[in-house]
Design a protein around this motif. Structure first.
Motif, PDB file in Angstrom:
ATOM      1  N   LEU A 184       0.787  -1.285  -0.122  1.00 36.71           N
ATOM      2  CA  LEU A 184      -0.060  -0.095   0.066  1.00 36.71           C
ATOM      3  C   LEU A 184       0.930   1.306   0.131  1.00 36.71           C
ATOM      4  N   THR A 185       0.417   2.304  -0.572  1.00 36.22           N
ATOM      5  CA  THR A 185       0.899   3.471  -0.394  1.00 36.22           C
ATOM      6  C   THR A 185       0.480   4.074   0.979  1.00 36.22           C
TER       7      THR A 185
ATOM      8  N   LEU B  65      -7.017   1.153  -2.524  1.00 35.07           N
ATOM      9  CA  LEU B  65      -6.664   0.944  -0.810  1.00 35.07           C
ATOM     10  C   LEU B  65      -5.773   1.918  -0.344  1.00 35.07           C
ATOM     11  N   THR B  66      -6.256   2.435   0.750  1.00 34.82           N
ATOM     12  CA  THR B  66      -5.362   3.614   1.316  1.00 34.82           C
ATOM     13  C   THR B  66      -4.921   3.099   2.767  1.00 34.82           C
TER      14      THR B  66
ATOM     15  N   GLU C  58     -15.708   0.147  -4.173  1.00 41.35           N
ATOM     16  CA  GLU C  58     -14.133   0.372  -4.155  1.00 41.35           C
ATOM     17  C   GLU C  58     -13.786   0.217  -2.792  1.00 41.35           C
ATOM     18  N   ILE C  59     -12.884  -0.649  -2.562  1.00 44.59           N
ATOM     19  CA  ILE C  59     -12.150  -0.983  -1.212  1.00 44.59           C
ATOM     20  C   ILE C  59     -11.218  -0.038  -0.886  1.00 44.59           C
ATOM     21  N   SER C  60     -11.597   0.790  -0.189  1.00 43.85           N
ATOM     22  CA  SER C  60     -10.574   1.834   0.376  1.00 43.85           C
ATOM     23  C   SER C  60     -10.058   1.574   1.599  1.00 43.85           C
ATOM     24  N   THR C  61     -10.489   0.653   2.600  1.00 44.18           N
ATOM     25  CA  THR C  61     -10.018   0.426   3.671  1.00 44.18           C
ATOM     26  C   THR C  61     -10.228  -1.258   4.173  1.00 44.18           C
TER      27      THR C  61
END
Length: 404
Positions: free
Chosen positions: A4-5, A114-115, A79-82
């Motif tokens: 991940l970034t 993902l963040t 959208e899987i962000s977490t």
């Protein structure tokens, strides 16, 4: 696997049509049962403490991977962000078990959006090699339920880790490459003194953290510590809890800014998105809940064997407009500085916020909140921090005592 970034998500915003989603993985295993914990009280001790190599635990991991791979395509519009792994004790899984579950996730979902990816770790279940493995799998945030740095308190809580292990975990996580490290502390036990709590707070503030959570003890029926509390003395308990919390909060705020009730430092994307109803939640595993497509789908905690038999079946599957569920959403949303926006609420739940506040079962709560200074405007609802903290401590205490 993709790394991940590590950029901060200071104020996650709703995407068009509520496309963001949080992916939650539930690990229903612990080395022992803590005396304060109400999250695992429904799990029989034999199932809760199953160790690596146990055939039931092996079947659970298989069932969890099967659920992820089978249900995952249902959320192709999200959208899987977490990602958040909790429990139980997520770090109780072995390296092999962890890799198998993460492989199911990466092969099923597009993780490019993902963040933030968090794993909950108990200090007694990790070492530096295991933390390096987590980082290589793509986790970029560690959260540890330390609860206290007082050795006597740790023993009374039934914690397996020592104060030394708790102090050492943040440094180990940093050496393993984690930029984001969080720990939890607890306050408000019946016999807790201000000096004891503040010593733990001061210790925490010397550690390389960018997030600290401070939770007030909930005297839920079935927990061992509840037996030491008499509900008849609730006013004294609530006053004590608030006094302890208020002083600790003031000190923590000098180092880490408060962004919600009990939350300090860099904003957790999971906490912000989930509490403010800004994203759907896709829950996998026994004890996990999904809030998606305006429905609640729940795997009941403690039903481990039923889950293993059919991980695609839910004990509860209903439209997301149940009064009890919406009350919990209201309390969660009001715990943040920004509160709840009408738009986010409507998209997630399929209901109108003002209509919900006027429902027969919810109106008493709404009246209490308005009496406490609830701010209602075109944007949504929120509470000022000073009022919010006392109100939420009182509500959590009373609901734990009288709804159990």
């Amino acid at each position: 696997m993709r790394t991940l970034t590590d950029h901060a998500t200071d104020n996650p915003a709703t995407t068009t049509g509520q496309k963001q989603a949080l992916l939650y993985v539930h690990v229903p295993f612990c080395r022992s049962r803590c005396t304060f914990c109400d999250w695992v009280q429904a799990i029989p001790n034999k199932d809760l403490t199953r160790r690596a190599g146990d055939p039931i635990r092996e079947r659970y991991v298989e069932a969890l991977c099967h659920e992820i791979r089978t249900r995952g395509p249902e959320y192709a519009d999200k959208e899987i962000s977490t990602i958040y792994w909790g429990g139980g004790t997520a770090s109780n899984l072995t390296e092999d078990e962890t890799v198998r579950v993460m492989t199911a996730i990466t092969e099923t979902f597009d993780l490019n959006p993902l963040t933030e990816s968090t794993i909950e770790c108990s200090p007694d279940t990790v070492d530096e090699d295991k933390l390096v493995m987590y980082r290589e799998l793509g986790f970029n945030r560690v959260s540890s339920g330390v609860q206290s740095f007082d050795p006597d308190r740790l023993r009374s809580l039934g914690r397996r880790h020592s104060a030394e292990e708790a102090r050492g975990l943040p440094d180990m996580a940093r050496r393993a490459g984690f930029e984001h490290v969080s720990i939890d502390l607890m306050s408000g036990f019946a016999d807790q003194t201000n000096d004891e709590l503040m010593e733990s707070v001061e210790t925490a503030l010397t550690l390389p953290l960018d997030h600290l959570s401070l939770y007030s003890y909930r005297p839920t029926e079935g927990t061992h510590l509840r037996k030491k509390m008499d509900p008849k003395d609730k006013r004294d308990y609530i006053a004590q809890q608030y006094a302890l919390y208020a002083e600790a909060r003031m000190r923590i705020n000098e180092v880490l800014p408060e962004y919600g009730h009990g939350y300090f430092g860099r904003k957790s994307a999971f906490t912000t998105l989930y509490f403010q109803a800004k994203a759907d939640t896709l829950g996998f595993g026994s004890g996990a809940a999904s809030f998606s497509h305006q429905r609640l789908q729940l795997h009941r905690s403690g039903a481990l064997h039923a889950y293993i038999t059919n991980p695609l079946s839910f004990e509860l599957d209903e439209p997301l407009d149940n009064d009890r569920t919406l009350i919990s959403f209201i309390q969660a949303g009001l715990s943040t500085n920004e509160g709840i926006t009408r738009t986010d609420w409507s998209i997630l739940t399929g209901t109108e916020l003002l209509e919900v506040l006027d429902r027969t079962r919810i109106r008493p709560l709404a009246d209490l909140l308005r009496h406490r200074g609830l701010i209602e405007d075109e944007q949504g609802i929120r509470l000022e921090p000073e009022v919010r903290n006392l109100t939420l401590i009182q509500l959590a205490f009373e609901m734990a005592v009288f709804e159990s």
